[in-house]
Design a protein around this motif. Structure first.
Motif, short mmCIF file in Angstrom:
data_model
loop_
_atom_site.label_atom_id
_atom_site.label_comp_id
_atom_site.label_asym_id
_atom_site.label_seq_id
_atom_site.Cartn_x
_atom_site.Cartn_y
_atom_site.Cartn_z
N TYR A 196 0.62 -1.27 -0.06
CA TYR A 196 0.08 0.11 0.14
C TYR A 196 0.74 1.15 0.04
N LYS A 197 0.60 2.26 0.78
CA LYS A 197 1.50 3.51 0.89
C LYS A 197 1.46 3.98 2.35
N TRP A 198 2.36 4.56 2.65
CA TRP A 198 2.52 4.96 3.91
C TRP A 198 1.32 5.89 4.11
N HIS A 199 0.57 5.72 5.48
CA HIS A 199 -0.67 6.57 5.74
C HIS A 199 -0.68 6.76 7.17
N LYS A 200 -1.61 7.74 7.55
CA LYS A 200 -2.16 7.90 9.04
C LYS A 200 -3.53 7.67 8.84
N ASN A 201 -4.34 6.82 9.40
CA ASN A 201 -5.82 7.26 9.24
C ASN A 201 -6.37 8.16 10.30
N ASP A 202 -7.42 8.79 9.78
CA ASP A 202 -8.16 9.95 10.71
C ASP A 202 -9.07 9.28 11.63
N ILE B 1 -11.49 -3.30 8.95
CA ILE B 1 -12.63 -2.38 9.60
C ILE B 1 -11.85 -0.82 9.81
N GLU B 2 -12.67 0.06 9.30
CA GLU B 2 -12.28 1.56 9.60
C GLU B 2 -13.20 2.30 9.21
N LYS B 3 -12.91 3.57 9.69
CA LYS B 3 -13.68 4.86 9.36
C LYS B 3 -14.29 4.91 7.97
N ARG B 4 -15.42 4.94 7.68
CA ARG B 4 -15.87 4.96 6.11
C ARG B 4 -15.07 6.09 5.60
N GLY B 5 -14.33 5.90 4.47
CA GLY B 5 -13.73 6.95 3.56
C GLY B 5 -12.16 6.84 3.98
N SER B 6 -11.79 6.32 4.91
CA SER B 6 -10.38 6.51 5.16
C SER B 6 -9.41 6.19 3.87
N VAL B 7 -8.08 6.66 4.27
CA VAL B 7 -7.25 6.25 3.18
C VAL B 7 -7.07 4.77 3.07
N ASP C 94 3.88 -8.13 5.56
CA ASP C 94 4.82 -7.33 6.62
C ASP C 94 4.07 -6.15 6.99
N MET C 95 3.74 -5.77 8.16
CA MET C 95 3.30 -4.43 8.67
C MET C 95 4.18 -3.65 9.04
N HIS C 96 4.62 -2.55 8.54
CA HIS C 96 5.36 -1.69 8.71
C HIS C 96 5.05 -0.51 9.47
N TYR C 97 5.45 0.05 10.54
CA TYR C 97 4.95 1.07 11.42
C TYR C 97 5.98 1.94 12.03
N ARG C 98 5.57 3.14 12.54
CA ARG C 98 6.62 3.91 13.13
C ARG C 98 6.17 4.32 14.55
N ASP D 112 -3.88 -13.23 12.34
CA ASP D 112 -3.27 -12.11 13.08
C ASP D 112 -3.70 -10.74 12.86
N ILE D 113 -3.84 -10.02 14.06
CA ILE D 113 -4.38 -8.66 13.82
C ILE D 113 -3.53 -7.50 14.12
N PHE D 114 -3.79 -6.35 13.35
CA PHE D 114 -2.86 -5.18 13.73
C PHE D 114 -4.05 -4.19 13.85
N VAL D 115 -3.88 -3.49 15.08
CA VAL D 115 -4.77 -2.27 15.30
C VAL D 115 -3.85 -0.89 15.31
N ALA D 116 -4.54 0.01 14.25
CA ALA D 116 -3.79 1.31 14.33
C ALA D 116 -4.69 2.32 14.99
N GLU D 117 -4.15 3.00 15.81
CA GLU D 117 -5.01 4.22 16.48
C GLU D 117 -4.80 5.39 15.66
N VAL D 118 -5.73 6.31 15.93
CA VAL D 118 -5.89 7.66 15.00
C VAL D 118 -4.17 8.19 14.89
N GLY D 119 -3.75 8.30 13.88
CA GLY D 119 -2.60 9.12 13.59
C GLY D 119 -1.28 7.86 13.67
N ASP D 120 -1.57 6.65 13.85
CA ASP D 120 -0.43 5.63 13.64
C ASP D 120 -0.08 5.56 12.39
#
Length: 105
Positions: free
Chosen positions: A39-45, A99-105, A58-62, A76-84
């Protein structure tokens, strides 16, 4: 109306990160994605739940500007909070329930 979704292991979209929309729940979309490309690096709202149904990702995160990577396999499950900040790189083909907010990146 209830629905049964079968044979997810054979689902293939017409493009990387194409999705099968399952349902919207109070502003959140529930989708099955197929991909064989990063995909592309992103932060969800909004928060995001990412469940590997089959394949490997491979889930890369900062965290504090340091990049980490976790190899996710089926169930396996990855959970991203707002701004991760994160990006998913499948290893071959993968199918992922998101599962994410409708319209998220």
């Amino acid at each position: 109306m209830p629905k049964v979704v079968t044979e997810i292991a054979q689902y293939r979209a017409d493009r990387a990160w194409g999705a099968m929309d399952l349902i919207d729940i109070e502003g959140a979309s529930v989708r099955v994605h197929w991909t064989d490309q990063p995909y592309k690096w992103h932060k969800n709202d909004g928060a995001e739940v990412f469940v590997v149904l089959n394949g490997e990702v491979d889930m890369h995160y900062r965290l504090d500007d340091i990049e980490h990577c976790a190899r996710l396999t089926a169930s396996d499950i990855f959970v991203a909070e707002v701004g991760d900040e994160h990006v998913a790189h499948p290893v071959g083909e993968a199918r992922i329930l998101v599962i994410e907010k409708r319209g998220s990146v």
